[in-house]
Design a protein around this motif. Structure first.
Motif, PDB file in Angstrom:
ATOM      1  N   HIS A  88       8.006  20.820   7.261  1.00 18.94           N
ATOM      2  CA  HIS A  88       8.580  20.310   5.846  1.00 18.94           C
ATOM      3  C   HIS A  88       8.295  18.878   5.476  1.00 18.94           C
ATOM      4  O   HIS A  88       8.344  17.898   6.246  1.00 18.94           O
ATOM      5  N   VAL A  89       7.901  18.604   4.295  1.00 18.22           N
ATOM      6  CA  VAL A  89       7.940  17.116   3.895  1.00 18.22           C
ATOM      7  C   VAL A  89       8.942  16.913   2.583  1.00 18.22           C
ATOM      8  O   VAL A  89       9.147  17.664   1.843  1.00 18.22           O
ATOM      9  N   THR A  90       9.713  15.555   2.948  1.00 16.08           N
ATOM     10  CA  THR A  90      10.466  15.244   1.754  1.00 16.08           C
ATOM     11  C   THR A  90       9.994  13.975   0.832  1.00 16.08           C
ATOM     12  O   THR A  90       9.608  13.038   1.594  1.00 16.08           O
ATOM     13  N   ILE A  91       9.805  14.149  -0.328  1.00 12.91           N
ATOM     14  CA  ILE A  91       9.217  12.945  -0.984  1.00 12.91           C
ATOM     15  C   ILE A  91      10.354  12.505  -1.767  1.00 12.91           C
ATOM     16  O   ILE A  91      11.209  13.251  -2.576  1.00 12.91           O
ATOM     17  N   THR A  92      10.812  11.305  -1.807  1.00 15.71           N
ATOM     18  CA  THR A  92      11.650  10.634  -2.645  1.00 15.71           C
ATOM     19  C   THR A  92      10.900  10.253  -4.028  1.00 15.71           C
ATOM     20  O   THR A  92      10.194   9.515  -4.077  1.00 15.71           O
ATOM     21  N   ILE A  93      11.436  11.061  -5.183  1.00 17.74           N
ATOM     22  CA  ILE A  93      10.664  10.823  -6.395  1.00 17.74           C
ATOM     23  C   ILE A  93      11.993  10.343  -7.182  1.00 17.74           C
ATOM     24  O   ILE A  93      12.722  11.193  -7.646  1.00 17.74           O
ATOM     25  N   ASN A  94      11.907   9.141  -7.733  1.00 21.46           N
ATOM     26  CA  ASN A  94      13.091   8.808  -8.934  1.00 21.46           C
ATOM     27  C   ASN A  94      12.819   8.842 -10.258  1.00 21.46           C
ATOM     28  O   ASN A  94      13.601   8.470 -11.061  1.00 21.46           O
ATOM     29  N   MET A  95      11.466   8.823 -10.459  1.00 23.93           N
ATOM     30  CA  MET A  95      10.797   8.838 -11.842  1.00 23.93           C
ATOM     31  C   MET A  95       9.645   9.541 -11.941  1.00 23.93           C
ATOM     32  O   MET A  95       8.763   9.294 -10.955  1.00 23.93           O
ATOM     33  N   VAL A  96       9.137   9.920 -13.290  1.00 24.18           N
ATOM     34  CA  VAL A  96       7.792  10.260 -13.310  1.00 24.18           C
ATOM     35  C   VAL A  96       7.457   9.333 -14.549  1.00 24.18           C
ATOM     36  O   VAL A  96       6.242   9.419 -15.173  1.00 24.18           O
ATOM     37  N   ASP A  97       8.317   8.508 -14.997  1.00 20.68           N
ATOM     38  CA  ASP A  97       8.140   7.565 -15.937  1.00 20.68           C
ATOM     39  C   ASP A  97       7.887   6.078 -15.640  1.00 20.68           C
ATOM     40  O   ASP A  97       8.995   5.489 -15.254  1.00 20.68           O
ATOM     41  N   PRO A  98       6.789   5.510 -15.513  1.00 24.87           N
ATOM     42  CA  PRO A  98       6.685   4.146 -14.828  1.00 24.87           C
ATOM     43  C   PRO A  98       7.438   3.260 -15.601  1.00 24.87           C
ATOM     44  O   PRO A  98       8.047   2.305 -14.788  1.00 24.87           O
ATOM     45  N   GLU A  99       7.741   3.161 -16.774  1.00 28.04           N
ATOM     46  CA  GLU A  99       8.728   2.451 -17.551  1.00 28.04           C
ATOM     47  C   GLU A  99      10.058   2.162 -16.683  1.00 28.04           C
ATOM     48  O   GLU A  99      10.655   1.201 -16.487  1.00 28.04           O
ATOM     49  N   ILE A 100      10.565   3.720 -16.480  1.00 24.31           N
ATOM     50  CA  ILE A 100      11.768   3.625 -15.573  1.00 24.31           C
ATOM     51  C   ILE A 100      11.912   3.107 -14.390  1.00 24.31           C
ATOM     52  O   ILE A 100      12.387   2.454 -13.778  1.00 24.31           O
ATOM     53  N   GLY A 101      10.393   3.289 -13.615  1.00 24.66           N
ATOM     54  CA  GLY A 101      10.313   2.666 -12.327  1.00 24.66           C
ATOM     55  C   GLY A 101      10.437   1.501 -12.196  1.00 24.66           C
ATOM     56  O   GLY A 101      10.870   0.905 -11.120  1.00 24.66           O
ATOM     57  N   THR A 102      10.120   0.690 -13.241  1.00 26.36           N
ATOM     58  CA  THR A 102      10.076  -0.841 -13.388  1.00 26.36           C
ATOM     59  C   THR A 102      11.553  -1.380 -12.864  1.00 26.36           C
ATOM     60  O   THR A 102      12.003  -2.398 -12.299  1.00 26.36           O
ATOM     61  N   LYS A 103      12.727  -0.401 -13.261  1.00 25.88           N
ATOM     62  CA  LYS A 103      13.973  -0.727 -13.061  1.00 25.88           C
ATOM     63  C   LYS A 103      14.382  -0.453 -11.560  1.00 25.88           C
ATOM     64  O   LYS A 103      15.324  -0.958 -11.043  1.00 25.88           O
ATOM     65  N   ILE A 104      13.490   0.296 -10.963  1.00 22.23           N
ATOM     66  CA  ILE A 104      13.991   0.774  -9.270  1.00 22.23           C
ATOM     67  C   ILE A 104      13.076  -0.007  -8.495  1.00 22.23           C
ATOM     68  O   ILE A 104      13.403  -0.130  -7.458  1.00 22.23           O
ATOM     69  N   TYR A 105      11.869  -0.342  -8.577  1.00 21.62           N
ATOM     70  CA  TYR A 105      10.825  -0.653  -7.865  1.00 21.62           C
ATOM     71  C   TYR A 105      10.488  -1.688  -8.323  1.00 21.62           C
ATOM     72  O   TYR A 105       9.562  -2.054  -9.287  1.00 21.62           O
ATOM     73  N   PRO A 106      10.804  -3.159  -7.648  1.00 22.35           N
ATOM     74  CA  PRO A 106      10.131  -4.405  -7.828  1.00 22.35           C
ATOM     75  C   PRO A 106       8.640  -4.452  -7.447  1.00 22.35           C
ATOM     76  O   PRO A 106       7.844  -5.059  -8.156  1.00 22.35           O
ATOM     77  N   TRP A 107       8.229  -3.961  -6.450  1.00 27.49           N
ATOM     78  CA  TRP A 107       6.798  -4.109  -6.035  1.00 27.49           C
ATOM     79  C   TRP A 107       6.306  -2.792  -5.194  1.00 27.49           C
ATOM     80  O   TRP A 107       7.088  -2.489  -4.489  1.00 27.49           O
ATOM     81  N   ILE A 108       5.171  -2.733  -5.021  1.00 27.12           N
ATOM     82  CA  ILE A 108       4.487  -1.922  -3.969  1.00 27.12           C
ATOM     83  C   ILE A 108       3.376  -2.674  -3.280  1.00 27.12           C
ATOM     84  O   ILE A 108       2.763  -3.800  -3.914  1.00 27.12           O
ATOM     85  N   PHE A 109       2.909  -2.297  -2.238  1.00 25.47           N
ATOM     86  CA  PHE A 109       1.991  -2.957  -1.316  1.00 25.47           C
ATOM     87  C   PHE A 109       0.796  -1.952  -1.064  1.00 25.47           C
ATOM     88  O   PHE A 109       0.866  -0.807  -0.518  1.00 25.47           O
ATOM     89  N   TYR A 110      -0.042  -2.075  -2.140  1.00 25.01           N
ATOM     90  CA  TYR A 110      -1.277  -1.052  -1.994  1.00 25.01           C
ATOM     91  C   TYR A 110      -2.643  -1.402  -2.047  1.00 25.01           C
ATOM     92  O   TYR A 110      -2.778  -2.653  -2.924  1.00 25.01           O
ATOM     93  N   ASN A 111      -3.544  -0.971  -1.411  1.00 27.43           N
ATOM     94  CA  ASN A 111      -4.815  -1.346  -1.380  1.00 27.43           C
ATOM     95  C   ASN A 111      -5.049  -2.894  -1.104  1.00 27.43           C
ATOM     96  O   ASN A 111      -5.600  -3.808  -1.577  1.00 27.43           O
ATOM     97  N   HIS A 112      -3.984  -3.297  -0.123  1.00 26.63           N
ATOM     98  CA  HIS A 112      -4.024  -4.826   0.174  1.00 26.63           C
ATOM     99  C   HIS A 112      -3.780  -5.821  -0.857  1.00 26.63           C
ATOM    100  O   HIS A 112      -3.926  -7.010  -0.664  1.00 26.63           O
ATOM    101  N   ARG A 113      -3.050  -5.341  -1.774  1.00 24.81           N
ATOM    102  CA  ARG A 113      -2.374  -6.129  -2.519  1.00 24.81           C
ATOM    103  C   ARG A 113      -1.209  -6.016  -2.978  1.00 24.81           C
ATOM    104  O   ARG A 113      -0.477  -4.672  -2.894  1.00 24.81           O
ATOM    105  N   ARG A 114      -0.131  -6.849  -3.408  1.00 23.80           N
ATOM    106  CA  ARG A 114       1.073  -6.635  -3.688  1.00 23.80           C
ATOM    107  C   ARG A 114       1.116  -6.464  -5.404  1.00 23.80           C
ATOM    108  O   ARG A 114       0.712  -7.283  -6.073  1.00 23.80           O
ATOM    109  N   ILE A 115       1.540  -5.461  -5.884  1.00 19.33           N
ATOM    110  CA  ILE A 115       1.411  -5.105  -7.139  1.00 19.33           C
ATOM    111  C   ILE A 115       2.981  -5.086  -7.749  1.00 19.33           C
ATOM    112  O   ILE A 115       3.815  -4.246  -7.063  1.00 19.33           O
ATOM    113  N   GLU A 116       3.133  -5.486  -8.979  1.00 17.72           N
ATOM    114  CA  GLU A 116       4.562  -5.389  -9.640  1.00 17.72           C
ATOM    115  C   GLU A 116       4.388  -4.888 -10.686  1.00 17.72           C
ATOM    116  O   GLU A 116       3.350  -4.253 -11.513  1.00 17.72           O
ATOM    117  N   GLY A 117       5.686  -4.619 -11.521  1.00 18.24           N
ATOM    118  CA  GLY A 117       5.843  -4.259 -12.788  1.00 18.24           C
ATOM    119  C   GLY A 117       5.384  -2.818 -13.120  1.00 18.24           C
ATOM    120  O   GLY A 117       5.268  -1.687 -12.085  1.00 18.24           O
TER     121      GLY A 117
END
Ligand code: SF4
Ligand code: SF4
Ligand code: SF4
Lengths: 74, 518
Positions: free
Chosen positions: B185-214
């Motif tokens: 079993h795997v649980t994935i936390t998914i709070n949005m499928v609309d990135p605009e809404i995502g900006t209110k939940i996630y200030p940044w991610i660390f991906y491909n060795h970069r910190r990405i915002e917005g």
């Protein structure tokens, strides 16, 4: 120069440890520290210091001016 | 130390013995066949709309099967502290709130310590069937530690099911290994499928060795989450989706999330209330973002229910929780204690115990069925909520004053349906009831018509009645669902005779604290 970790802010989450391309980061006494001899400021590896980019606490991985500037091996 | 739940506890004073119930159930037989298979007899009840092969996988999983959470236990091991994204409802100084609520993880473990702890717990608690890695950060931001733990446990305790929870960012990179390790079993936390809404939940991610915002950050996160979900379901691995309900941010949007994840094969959707007490120091806590009320949460869960199975019994446990859901025994298994324990992993004894639990569940299902048959002539539109004080085993077997939580059932002419739980602070501490202790409980149960308990004192009984909630002891030690149906039938009869008047109840509080009782 090298990067250092402000121990009082570090939450010991360990996120930085595996990201360092030089294995310069290790755990010591409940927080993480950077071995300045190994830190290359990520020059030659990445555009930005990986420890800075991944650390969830702002201004915790900071430049340490007391250490001489990293010299790329000739 | 809390006593282990034993099978002989099931037949308590005033209650029928197991044999009584078996006899009764056998006599009543199984008459209702039910269209969707919901009411089919002897299936172990609770299957809902799940296909049989999936039901088979989840029926003994306390987190996935509402039915199983009365009988089986799970544990989390905190081996994965690092994370690669930032959520506004999480303060990693304390814990990762993706899967576990914001509460301090007392100890971070090495994979070796974790494996030893699993053996110690499984030897002590035969109901322990599931091991989860759920942080306190993201297990897949710590793939080495997470998979090493699974490997060690699989080698020594092959019967334990493995599961993991992730924010999904690196999930596509690890699907092969997840499949290879037999993680079921795997649980994935998914709070949005609309990135605009995502900006209110996630200030940044660390991906491909970069910190990405917005928006860019949320877009990548969402793409990776949905891709990971598709890759897992394509391989037949069960995926549950967790969502945190944040009023005014993603509450309406979660209906869309529900559709998106269902169409990609997720088998269960768990919508959890935001926990945002200011003292947790999260961004949402500090900006005063409120969590939903009990009725807001229920309304959203109900709205999504037509789409797929909804999970209602999530306790938002700690990343180091141990025991039955709602009963945290992690303090008994600290590293010091575990290292000293005599570990005797007896696979045969565990399996024999679990087989007995399985039998008991059949009996409970039949008893409910028998009671349900008595409701067939009821056509009333009335629906009420009934709170239950229980310490497990599917029985009403807890004293009102000792209850850490109440389980909430919705009773209607369709039967009894589990709709959630309400955590409360202990009202009766050390045998003395505190003066204002009952107030928060009244607020937590305010939308309920009755509370069924094993026992209750006169004072709290009066307070409850003053608030319009009936306290009922007459179903003490009986099966929960059967009793809820019986109470409902009685309630309708009294309304019919004008002995009582049916009134719509109001809303209720969701407790904002951490669940730390042991
Ligand atoms: S700056 Fe780069 S090399 Fe230096 S410690 Fe941080 S991650 Fe390692
Ligand atoms: S990422 Fe930051 S908080 Fe985490 S261990 Fe490294 S320095 Fe400490
Ligand atoms: S947090 Fe608790 S209830 Fe929720 S999925 Fe995990 S173990 Fe189950």
């Amino acid at each position: 120069m090298a990067y250092k970790i402000v121990a009082s802010q570090c939450t010991a989450c360990s996120a930085c440890e595996p990201e360092c391309p030089n294995v310069a980061i290790y755990e010591k006494g409940g927080t993480f520290v950077i071995n300045p001899k190994k830190c290359t400021e990520c020059l030659g590896h990445f555009d930005i210091p990986q420890c800075v980019a991944v650390c969830p606490v702002d201004n915790t991985c900071v430049i340490d001016n007391s250490v001489p500037r990293y010299q790329a091996p000739a | 130390m809390q006593k282990l739940l034993q099978l002989h506890d099931f037949g308590g004073p005033g209650g029928k013995t197991l044999d009584d119930v078996r006899r009764e159930a056998a006599q009543t037989g199984c008459s209702s066949t039910g269209g969707s298979g919901k009411a089919s007899c002897g299936s172990g009840a609770g299957q809902g709309d799940l296909p049989p092969e999936i039901w088979d996988k989840v029926k003994n999983h306390p987190c996935y099967s509402e039915q199983a959470h009365h009988h089986f236990a799970r544990m989390h091991v905190a081996v994965a502290p690092a994370c690669n994204i930032q959520c506004n409802y999480c303060n990693r100084k304390y814990d990762c709130a993706n899967e576990s609520r914001p509460g301090v993880v007392s100890e971070k473990l090495t994979p070796e310590q974790a494996a030893r702890k699993v053996l110690a717990v499984a030897s002590t608690i035969p109901q322990m069937t599931v091991l989860g890695v759920a942080g306190p950060g993201d297990p897949l931001a710590n793939p080495g530690k997470t998979f090493k733990t699974f490997e060690l446990v699989a080698a020594t305790a092959p019967d334990i099911k493995l599961c993991l929870s992730t924010n999904g960012l690196t999930l596509p990179d690890h699907v092969e290994q997840i499949a290879a390790m037999n993680v079921d079993h795997v649980t994935i936390t998914i709070n949005m499928v609309d990135p605009e809404i995502g900006t209110k939940i996630y200030p940044w991610i660390f991906y491909n060795h970069r910190r990405i915002e917005g928006v860019e950050a949320s877009r990548i996160l969402s793409e990776r989450q949905l891709l990971g979900l598709e890759m897992l379901t394509a391989r037949g691995i069960l995926v549950k989706v967790n969502s945190v309900m944040i009023p005014g941010v993603n509450d309406k949007h979660l209906v869309e999330v529900n559709k998106a994840v269902k169409s990609r094969g997720a088998f269960l959707h768990n919508i959890m209330p935001l926990i945002s007490a200011p003292e947790h120091g999260t961004v949402f806590g500090l900006t005063g973002q409120r969590g939903p009320s009990a009725q807001e949460l229920k309304a959203l869960q109900d709205a999504c229910e037509g789409e797929m199975n909804m999970m209602r019994h999530c306790r938002q446990c700690r990343a180091d929780a141990v025991g039955l859901l709602g009963e945290d025994r992690s303090a008994e298994f600290s590293t010091d204690k575990v290292m000293e324990m005599d570990v005797n992993y007896d696979l045969a004894a565990r399996q024999a115990y679990q087989a007995k639990v399985e039998q008991e569940r059949e009996v409970i299902a039949k008893a409910k069925q028998a009671e349900l048959a008595k409701l067939v002539d009821e056509t009333s539109d009335i629906k009420i909520l009934v709170a239950i004080a229980t310490k497990g085993g599917g029985r009403i077997n807890e004293h009102f004053g000792h209850a850490h939580e109440f389980q909430i059932y919705e009773a209607s002419s369709a039967g009894a349906k589990f709709v959630g739980h309400r955590r409360v602070d202990l009202y009766c501490e050390g045998g003395y009831a505190s003066a204002d202790g009952v107030e928060p409980i009244l607020r937590a149960l305010n939308d309920c018509t009755a509370v069924l308990v094993a026992k209750i004192g006169i004072c709290p009984k009066d307070s409850l009645e003053g608030a319009g909630i009936e306290a009922v002891e007459s179903y003490a030690f009986e099966f929960i669902e059967q009793s809820v149906i019986a109470y409902f039938k009685d309630y309708l009869a009294r309304v019919g005779k004008s002995e009582i008047r049916h009134v719509a109840r109001g809303d209720a509080d969701i407790r904002q604290g951490a669940f730390t009782e042991t």
